[in-house]
Design an enzyme around this catalytic site. Structure first.
Site: not given
Length: 528
Positions: A158, A191-194, A213
């Protein structure tokens, strides 16, 4: 002296290029041979949050085996956040919570491995996980060694509490640490699409989250679909766009659940179940266990589906398959039913004079000269496998399988008399469950001697369905629709398992009736 000079010149050239283009040198590209098709399995977070335990993981492993989902490809049982104690031990090692995991992660892994499955674990590339447990930043090799020694096969990594440290330093460090252990461990980067992760993810991990999420709502699913579908060119064997875990079974409608599963498969996404599979309904399991749709996701060509058109929220996606077929998904984003149309040429099907269309949710087969079209309910998806040739389900005989019950349409007690009730019952291959589809729209049983009949030509909701001598009446004509519903031609109502929208309504002997079409799983049927 020539070699040092050549090396110095090469270094100078590289430095010049870096200054010119403003990039940074990359560590070695990931080549671990893993995840050649999108990973499939289970993760506890969406359904349980911090309520993970050894018992939950082991019971889920048991259920994957007993339900047949393991054989369908669900191979990973993944532990998410909150599995450890709040502090490291004196040696700086992570400590599994002894109350939650009395046998430790190694004992849990051994249990899972004994079932022929693999174990996944969670950590964060920061000083702490998202729930506040110790993170792996600056402990990458130490933690990777622990994971390997415990028998871990998959790491979800995460992005919380990252202290602003660049992704290259944090994610590459764990990649290299995992490689140094010598144990094959799938690297899943959350990595949340960053940082446009899809542009560099293939060199660092096996899969990477493309968005924030997901939650169990149609709006969340739709938003994530819109983001992920645009990234097809970055995915391939060993490196996958990850639009997050499946919310199938967690509260969306059956139609919306089926759309999520269809779209994730079409986009070659990981199929990680985020629901409590141990208590999943037959309807939910009918989605997770659809072998034809899973085959699209797991196709060895490894191509993510692309969007052909999306005008007015009516989306057409196409995915090339290894054998030359294409999978086509027709997705209706809107609330009302709409017809979605495309052509074999538009979806890049191989050139042919005719095409066989196999509906992947109903198993119905039809032939087209090139047009591909279906009436799609609001928030629904129809999937076809398109191949050169021809075929038809007319004249063929199959059990008719109900999605809400995983039981078959059945003439009560093997009776053949007119007026015999039609019910659901465990599928047993009997003649009273063998439905023949005719060109007149009849559904015949017993080798074609008796027909499915709406009682006394009635057209009101609640009309019972019975067996009757075939007579060509409008009340004996049925239409098998692309969305899986079966409607009476005379009434326009759906073939419905009475009370089947509730668990108690799906037991053996539950009668069938006509009812207003509502998209419920108890109105969904497939040819078995």
């Amino acid at each position: 002296m020539r070699r040092p000079l050549a090396a110095a010149l090469a270094a100078l050239l590289m430095l010049s290029l870096l200054v010119l283009f403003g990039s940074t040198p990359r560590a070695h590209a990931l080549d671990n041979g893993l995840a050649r098709t999108p990973p499939m399995g289970f993760n506890d977070w969406n359904a349980f949050g911090c309520g993970v335990s050894e018992q939950l993981i082991e019971q889920t492993a048991d259920y994957l085996v007993s339900s047949g989902l393991k054989d369908d490809g669900y191979g990973y049982v993944n532990i998410d956040d909150c599995w450890m104690t709040k502090s490291r031990d004196a040696a700086g090692d992570l400590v599994p919570d002894p109350a939650k995991f009395p046998d430790g992660i190694s004992g849990t892994a051994a249990y899972v491995h004994a079932k022929g499955l693999k174990l996944g674990i969670y950590e964060s590339a920061g000083t702490a996980t998202c729930a506040g447990y110790p993170g792996s930043l600056d402990h990458e090799q130490q933690d990777a060694d622990s994971f390997a020694s415990w028998g871990v096969d998959y790491l979800k990594y995460d992005n919380c509490n990252n202290q602003g440290v660049p992704w290259e330093q944090r994610y590459d460090a764990m990649r290299d640490a995992l490689a140094a252990t010598g144990r094959p461990i799938v690297f899943s980067m959350c990595e949340w699409g960053e940082d446009n992760v899809w542009t560099w993810g293939a060199g660092t991990g096996n899969l990477w989250r493309t968005t924030g999420d997901i939650n169990a709502s149609y709006g969340s699913m739709l938003s994530i679909f819109h983001s992920n579908v645009q990234l097809a060119r970055y995915a391939g064997p060993g490196a996958w766009n990850d639009p997050d875990m499946l919310e199938v079974g967690n509260g969306m409608s059956f139609t919306e659940d089926r759309s999520e599963f269809s779209l994730w498969a079409e986009m070659a996404a990981p199929l990680i179940a985020g629901t409590d599979l141990r208590s999943a309904t037959p309807a939910t399991l009918s989605l997770y266990g659809n072998k034809a749709v899973i085959a699209v996701d797991q196709d060895s060509l490894g191509r993510q589906g692309t969007e052909v058109s999306s005008s007015g929220g009516l989306d057409v996606l196409t995915k090339p398959l290894a054998n030359g077929d294409v999978s086509v998904a027709l997705f209706n984003e809107n609330a009302s039913t709409a017809t979605i149309s495309t052509t074999a040429a538009a979806v890049a099907a191989p050139s042919a004079s005719s095409y066989k269309l196999t509906n992947l949710w109903t198993n119905q087969v039809s032939t087209t000269s090139g047009a591909i079209s279906a009436s799609v309910p609001g928030h629904g998806t129809v999937m076809f496998r398109v191949s050169p040739g021809s075929g038809t389900s007319v004249g063929t005989t199959h059990p008719l399988l109900g999605a809400s019950s995983h039981r078959c349409l059945d003439a009560y007690g093997n009776q053949t008399a007119v007026g015999t009730p039609i019910e659901i019952w465990d599928c047993d291959g009997g003649a009273n469950q063998a439905v023949t589809l005719t060109s007149a729209g009849e559904l015949r049983l017993y080798g074609g001697t008796q027909c499915l009949d709406a009682f006394d030509n009635q057209t009101a909701a609640g009309t019972k369905v019975e067996l009757w001598s075939c007579n060509g009446g409008a009340n004996q004509q049925w239409r098998l629709n692309p969305d899986g519903s079966v409607t009476g031609t005379q009434s326009g109502l759906c073939l419905d398992v009475t009370g089947g929208d509730k668990p108690a309504g799906n037991v053996n002997g539950t009668a069938l009736e006509l009812w207003t079409c509502n998209g419920g799983a108890n109105q969904q049927w497939s040819l078995a």
